[in-house]
Each structure stands twice: as C-alpha cells, then as structure tokens.
Enzyme design. Structure first.
Site, mmCIF file in Angstrom:
data_model
loop_
_atom_site.group_PDB
_atom_site.id
_atom_site.type_symbol
_atom_site.label_atom_id
_atom_site.label_comp_id
_atom_site.label_asym_id
_atom_site.label_seq_id
_atom_site.Cartn_x
_atom_site.Cartn_y
_atom_site.Cartn_z
ATOM 1 N N SER A 26 0.843 -1.193 0.000
ATOM 2 C CA SER A 26 0.000 0.000 0.000
ATOM 3 C C SER A 26 0.876 1.240 0.000
ATOM 4 O O SER A 26 2.061 1.174 -0.352
ATOM 5 C CB SER A 26 -0.927 -0.029 1.221
ATOM 6 N N ASN A 27 0.332 2.392 0.345
ATOM 7 C CA ASN A 27 1.102 3.639 0.393
ATOM 8 C C ASN A 27 0.524 4.541 1.474
ATOM 9 O O ASN A 27 -0.468 4.196 2.118
ATOM 10 C CB ASN A 27 1.113 4.323 -0.981
ATOM 11 N N HIS A 28 1.134 5.710 1.660
ATOM 12 C CA HIS A 28 0.801 6.580 2.801
ATOM 13 C C HIS A 28 -0.328 7.564 2.540
ATOM 14 O O HIS A 28 -0.547 8.469 3.331
ATOM 15 C CB HIS A 28 2.033 7.378 3.221
ATOM 16 N N SER A 29 -1.071 7.417 1.439
ATOM 17 C CA SER A 29 -2.144 8.386 1.153
ATOM 18 C C SER A 29 -3.121 8.487 2.326
ATOM 19 O O SER A 29 -3.590 7.475 2.849
ATOM 20 C CB SER A 29 -2.901 7.962 -0.109
ATOM 21 N N ALA A 81 -4.563 7.402 -4.434
ATOM 22 C CA ALA A 81 -3.204 6.955 -4.721
ATOM 23 C C ALA A 81 -3.295 5.450 -4.967
ATOM 24 O O ALA A 81 -3.125 4.642 -4.055
ATOM 25 C CB ALA A 81 -2.276 7.277 -3.552
#
Ligand code: CTP
Ligand code: CA
Length: 228
Positions: A33-36, A99
């Site tokens: 995943s990512n930090h959005s 994102a």
C-alpha cells in the site's frame, strides 16, 4: 430561508470521486500500500456535495470519516476501486484523487506464506493494476469532465502535461511531492492546474479543504460555460 441558487451550482449533477490508498494482497495477512491519507479526495467529495452534486466517494482504507451527504463505498484493491467507480456511472464529473497502487502481487495465495527452515526469502512478482483515471477518460460512458492528480518530482509542468495527454483526461491537478515539500500526507497542497486546452494555472499553497472548494468552483464555472 431563501437559498441562493448560486451557492448550489452543481444541483442536479452527479459525481464520482476516488480517494485514499489501495491495498494489494500478498497473502491473507500482508499487503502492499502507500501513505495516502485520503484528505484531499474526501475534501473534494464533501465540497462537491455542498455545491449540490450527488456524490459517490470510492475510498480505500483511511482514517478520515465518511463525509456527510455523500454515498461512500469502501474498497481495498485497485480492481475493487475500478468496479465501484464503474458501478457509479453514468456521472457528469469524475475526480480521481486516490493513490492507486500501480502494481499488485501476481499471486495472492489463500494461505499465509510461511518461513521455511533454510529457504530463500520469497520473491513477489508484481503485475500492473488497471488505471482508473485512464479507463474513465476513454469510457463509453465517459463523464463530461474527468479530473486527475499528478504527484511528481522533477519538472512538474512537463511531467504533468505528459501525464494529462497519456491519460486522456480533461484536467490534471499537479503537485510537487519532492522530499521536503511536505505535501504527501500533509494538510496543504500547492496545485498547478493544467487543462487539455492548454491552460495552466498556478494556485498558491492552500489547505486541502480550500483546494477542494476552489476546484469545485472551477468545475461549476466550466460546466455552466459549457451549457451556454
Ligand atoms: N490513477 C488511477 N489508477 C491508477 C493509477 C493512477 O486512477 N492505477 C490516477 C490517480 O488517481 C491520479 C492520476 O491517475 O489521479 C495520476 O496518478 P500518478 O500515480 O501520478 O500517475 P501514474 O500514471 O500512475 O504514473 P507514475 O506513478 O508512474 O508517475
Ligand atoms: Ca502511480
């Protein structure tokens, strides 16, 4: 009270907004995943609803509460996000602020990957995810206005202009996410708005809710002019 119609300029319009990160399963307990944070996308959904639009927000896992007056659909993966967005069609306006993970593990076994004595670390093969913005921009039921974001490091205008053309969308809200810009996951954004007609508009650094209101005003003006 008498309501000023100018305050609900998007009355009767439908919109879909994507927000937050996606989660791509490696196995039942792990993901990529990512930090959005979902702050910008959620603020846009809220501002569209406040302007009178009927809004579906398709969101990955975020801390943000579901905005009032908006239909929120919770998804995890990019493929689920695309399905939920397509289920919301037809709409007049689409804003892709999510994102989306560009790749997902090719295989997501139903069983947890286990360590084995003496065995090498697993290699995770990735495959590309569907591009939701690009799909919308080329869709048989294409929204009248398709808006995307571009997070870039480097020559912002050139990279975002190329991205606008590649995606086939109408507008791109570009922002610089170089280390130290404090934009990704932060409270504010400094936007460069580029249009397919070749316009370019530099906004000052604004709180994400202000970015949302300014975008919604710009959308309302555009649709009103288009209707003339
Ligand atoms: N986007 C999308 N689906 C994807 C990837 C991106 O809808 N699978 C949307 C994002 O929501 C954003 C825009 O496309 O509105 C640009 O995302 P970005 O990550 O900047 O562009 P990419 O095309 O993925 O290119 P790169 O990450 O390599 O810069
Ligand atoms: Ca990307």
């Amino acid at each position: 009270a008498i309501l000023n119609p100018m305050e609900r300029p998007l009355e009767g319009q439908r919109a879909v907004v994507t927000s937050g990160p996606t989660r791509e399963a490696i196995d039942p307990v792990r993901y990529i995943s990512n930090h959005s944070s979902g702050r910008q996308g959620h603020a846009i959904a809220r501002a569209l609803a406040e302007a009178g639009a009927r809004v579906t927000l398709v969101s990955g896992p975020v801390q943000e509460p579901d905005p009032e007056g908006v239909t929120t659909v919770h998804i995890e993966s990019a493929r689920e996000m695309l399905a939920a967005v397509e289920a919301a069609l037809p709409v007049d306006i689409a804003v892709c602020a999510a994102a989306v993970a560009d790749w997902r593990p090719a295989l997501a076994p139903a069983r947890k990957i286990k360590k084995e004595e003496g065995a090498a670390a697993p290699v995770i093969e990735l495959v590309e995810n569907p591009d939701i913005l690009r799909t919308l921009a080329r869709h048989p039921r294409r929204p009248r206005l398709v808006v995307g974001f571009a997070a870039e490091t480097g020559d912002l205008e050139a990279l975002a202009r190329a991205k606008l053309a590649r995606k086939g969308c109408d507008w791109i809200l570009a922002n610089d996410v170089s280390p130290g810009s404090g934009i990704f996951g932060g409270e504010s954004n400094r936007i460069l708005l580029l249009t397919a007609e070749g316009e370019s508009e530099a906004w000052p650094e604004l709180d994400k809710r202000e970015v949302a209101r300014r975008l919604v005003r710009r959308i309302a003006d555009h649709l009103a002019r288009e209707a003339d």
